[in-house]
Design an enzyme around this catalytic site. Structure first.
Site, PDB file in Angstrom:
ATOM      1  CE1 TYR A   1       0.543   0.142   4.361  1.00 51.37           C
ATOM      2  CE2 TYR A   1      -1.717  -0.385   4.549  1.00 51.37           C
ATOM      3  CZ  TYR A   1      -0.557  -0.369   5.325  1.00 51.37           C
ATOM      4  OH  TYR A   1      -0.051  -0.723   6.500  1.00 51.37           O
ATOM      5  CD  GLU A   2       0.412   6.391   1.142  1.00 46.58           C
ATOM      6  OE1 GLU A   2      -0.501   6.089   1.703  1.00 46.58           O
ATOM      7  OE2 GLU A   2       0.615   7.313   0.194  1.00 46.58           O
ATOM      8  N   GLY A   3       1.532   3.052  -2.758  1.00 45.93           N
ATOM      9  CA  GLY A   3       2.296   2.954  -3.714  1.00 45.93           C
ATOM     10  C   GLY A   3       3.184   1.576  -3.718  1.00 45.93           C
TER      11      GLY A   3
END
Lengths: 596, 596
Positions: free
Chosen positions: A447-449
């Site tokens: 997550y978060e890229g």
């Protein structure tokens, strides 16, 4: 049982990053060494004494969903309340809204402890920090007045609503729609997925930041706007009032972080008390500039995900170390030859077996390297706020952000998996807790890229910063560390200087190679090496930082032997990465067809 | 959905291992290519059509424990019955007892399919095979007559009872005790843990092989005996009769393989119908020679655990590949540049992104390499049974066994974790099934001798075989592959020959280094490099085998591009491993103190 690694964190902040010098030179605001020590000690006390006892029970029961409501594990609401009442949520927030405006590097340091004690607990705060950052930077004064003090104190929590089923890593196909209703009010309709802490009972209100598209917006990411959508509309006194038209439809059944509810959120389903359908929202920033608003908080959001990986990795290391000291198996003492008679009748602790000691040392140095990268990135973010060389520090922070997100989260998984291995069969049994750390850690590289996206960011956006000078300045600093250790002549470092020089030489080679490819427009080829490069970069930087930290510790050789272990036993891996960057692209293209 | 990779398995058996030549030369018993194809096709049909549909439901419900009984998931008893009635359990068993005496390499091939469809299902059989092997080799005629046909058909299942809380990797402290009661009957008392399929309702009886210690036995591993302890004592007609004094006390709550019950077994707790306390057991082999009996089945037991890792890895690869072909995100097409317009409006399947393609190709070649190592080890085991060079083949099997256990299980974890990463957020959600494969895979590097113990075995026992000649013969064969690809001049191989030569050079260097250390008694130092050496060895052998298999495939370049991908993108990792073996020991000893 997790113990906050205060001494390691302190040394890393001060000496692997340059917070020590910054404090000396008056470049760290009001922060003093005494204040730092007091805060670290208090945070450690809270993490160990308050979070740890509720961590495993919380994981076991998990967050429960029933008819739109999420019930957090027993005791978690009280835990959260004590935590925020102790001021922990307000550490970095603006003074004007009740915050302490302390440096991000300090916040990253204590946040490691929350995540080490319980990653599911640690996650929540980072979303609120993101909301504070976004509203502070782009919100109207009215929004600031209503929401910021509540979010800074943690009385209300924030969320980030980006992902939709068809729009994850690539937000251009985002479909949630916003309609203008005048007076700066919008109505939001759509479905968001994977919303961390989208619904829960820790706080009386939840402030959603939601990306949506206006009817007349351009296609793609340039047509996305950011809205603030509270769960309850604040009344005249700022208390939670009417229910907004937003509801949690379900929570995910995930591999780990079971106490962190991951929600599907429905906006505009007609469940609110707002008179007409559509969740009421307020624009943050300008219309169609939502992605830019999100980007302003991207660096710190990514940094905090790195901190999650770091915290879990440290916890996994400690758990494995404790077990390896206690568990006795085998008599051929090997490493213990000075400690016990060979063939003595007593079994030895398994830590005395080279295989186990190697795993533990690998875990230890990877954690230390990850921590140093996180602290250096955080320090750069801080200096970008306060220093006269704002741009230089900002580029430094930009350069380090993909490393600070990807490396600690990658090694978080690796270290947690090694932790299971050290435990043997016990590691596979859930009650031990080692397996849970792998389950928790596994989300952070995603997550978060995803970490693959971090690598794309590193190569395509960060290498070209200031025409490559941001990178070259950085590599020169790492070179200086290698020269410093060469000059130190401390025996405990062994061949560390030579190993660092070699790794740095390789890193310069791949850096120039990729910069040339990016410059010449051969982005596809450059990206074929991006993930390997990112790892090569982080391992090299991490080894340099461990060395830097060891050079600053003249009192003992312990840190020097760890830096040396990393240089001898981990850093050689950069050579394979160098080759993958330089030569892997052609065989990738050739082999791609084998996947058809 | 898992599809048995019949073509890949077949090609690997015939050409990465030498089953093709063996069949040609009449060295594979009654096995023909036609029979091989028929069996692989039938196994694939059973795995896909029968096991797969019950795999995820079985994982979700898991095995249930209540008051000494274990209830398997819905439909699993019928599934198991159909499976054994189709003759799958009897594949390798002795003809005399109803088996087909087909080669282990064929058994390993179909066993990969059972594990690919459901590792929890696949495990059970391997324990029964172990029991058949032990009884065949060391049991009395009476035991053979009563038990073998039931175990060969799978009507009854077997278990291995080794581990106790204080005796895991090191069995010398084993405490379960056996008392002589005359007539070759013994009474067994004690507790065993981590007993796979120790209790279940798949079969009407369960045959436990139990390690225990006689009252007058010498201390340590030379005082351990092996006993056969049935759950129900067979009556005159060989049907399950009186209940023996053995009971399942609990099952473990594990990270994965939830449908495989991992039992704590209590012997002699007074629960039986045998008149007096103590589970009734019969000696297998001689008193105090139990460990030697276990060792005769060690090679195939370890091989089959390797097969588990392999099966899960293949399943993880397929799942990720399916997802990457379907899921669309992003437009910068990169790899797809010949397939679509850059900046075209449609999103591309994520497989077109270099980062994703690299992960998938890495998964693919690691699986292929692991499969080839497994098949070569299995083939050597077969030849050791039938060939005039029995000893030579036996040493080859001994040499390859630690690689065949450790490498597929290590890459099983790595590939399953990469599989999650390819899925992004979907990979972290349990319903997708990708996370489950990581949970399942994570046990395989631990049980049947941790992979660290495999490395100790490789270095301390296998390298010295025939004074090093077993290894040197093997390396010469790998050299020949490198020379063959160099001579082939096929463009699709790129620089594969050079990469193989380089890796082989490194492997020779570390091999000689470790052999010298072992010879000179510096075992401690040798073992510091054991795990790295094991990986270096397996990666090099695996890359050679992929090349060998590709050389045998003149019709297409696909296998050649995969061999090349492995040589360019994975094999360089052996250089770091080489350095760790040669130079890591000193820094390990120095850094060891940092763990205090």
């Amino acid at each position: 049982m997790y113990r906050a690694p205060v001494a390691d964190i302190r040394h890393s902040l001060l000496h692997a990053a340059d917070l020590g010098k910054a404090i000396e030179n008056g470049r760290a605001g009001d922060l003093t060494i005494d204040l730092l020590d007091a805060i670290l000690a208090e945070a450690a006390r809270f993490a160990e004494g308050e979070i740890v006892p509720l961590s495993y029970p919380g994981e076991t029961s998990g967050a429960l969903f029933e008819r739109g409501r999420v019930t957090m594990p027993d005791g978690w609401r009280d835990l959260y309340t004590r935590w925020r009442e102790n001021g922990w949520n307000a550490l970095t927030g603006p003074v004007k809204y009740g915050g302490q405006e302390l440096p991000t590097s300090l916040s990253a340091a204590v946040c490691e402890m929350w995540n080490g004690a319980s990653m599911a607990f640690g996650i929540g705060q980072t979303l609120t920090i993101g909301a504070v950052d976004a509203i502070s930077a782009h919100g109207s004064q009215a929004l600031k007045d209503i929401y910021l003090s509540k979010l800074v104190s943690g009385e209300w929590m924030g969320t980030m609503n980006l992902t939709e089923p068809q729009a994850g890593s690539d937000l251009s196909d985002l479909r949630t729609r916003a309609e203008r209703r005048g007076d700066g009010i919008y109505r939001i309709f759509g479905q968001k997925i994977y919303i961390t802490f989208g619904e829960h009972d820790l706080t009386d209100n939840i402030v959603h930041l939601v990306l949506a598209r206006l009817p007349d917006a351009p296609a793609g990411v340039k047509g996305i706007s950011l809205f603030l959508v509270p769960k309850f509309l604040p009344d005249e006194e700022g208390r939670p009032g009417r229910r907004n038209d937003v509801v949690c439809h379900a929570i995910e059944h995930k591999l780990g972080i079971h106490a962190s509810p991951t929600c599907t959120m429905i906006y505009g389903d007609g469940v609110g008390e707002t008179g007409e359908p559509g969740a009421i929202g307020w624009l943050i920033g300008e219309e169609n500039r939502g992605l830019a608003c999100m980007f302003t908080m991207m660096n710190s959001a990514r940094l905090y995900v790195g901190v999650q990986g770091l915290g879990v990795a440290e916890a996994a290391f400690q758990k494995a170390l404790d077990y390896a000291r206690e568990r006795r198996q085998g008599r051929s003492t090997l490493l213990a030859k000075d400690r016990a008679e060979p063939n003595a009748s007593a079994q030895v602790p398994i830590i005395e077996h080279p295989d186990v000691a190697l795993m533990l040392l690998r875990m230890k140095v990877l954690v230390g390297a990850a921590r140093a990268i996180v602290h250096n990135c955080a320090h750069a973010l801080d200096r970008a706020e306060t220093d006269e060389n704002e741009r230089w520090w900002s580029e430094r922070a930009n350069l380090l952000t993909p490393l600070a997100k990807s490396f600690p989260t990658d090694i978080g998984v690796e270290v947690a998996s090694l932790g299971i291995q050290v435990h043997g069969g016990m590691g596979y049994v859930e009650e031990t807790g080692a397996a849970r750390l792998l389950r928790d850690a596994r989300i952070a590289p995603i997550y978060e890229g995803t970490n693959g996206i971090q690598a794309i960011d590193l190569v395509s956006r960060k290498l070209p910063l200031s025409n490559g000078d941001a990178l070259r300045d950085y590599l020169a600093e790492l070179d200086a560390i290698a020269e410093q250790v060469a000059a130190s002549n401390r025996e405990a470092f062994g061949e560390t200087a030579a190993r660092l020089r070699e790794a740095l030489q390789g890193l310069k080679e791949t850096s120039e190679h990729l910069m040339n490819l990016v410059r010449s427009g051969a982005l596809s080829q450059a990206l074929s090496g991006a993930t390997s490069y990112q790892r090569q970069f982080a391992l090299t930087a991490g080894a340099c930082y461990l060395t830097k930290a060891a050079l600053a510790d003249a009192a003992s050789d312990t840190r020097a032997t760890l830096a040396r272990f990393m240089a001898d036993n981990v850093l050689p891996e950069t050579e394979a990465l160098r080759r993958q960057v330089l030569g892997g692209s052609e065989s990738l293209v050739a082999a791609r067809e084998a996947l058809n």
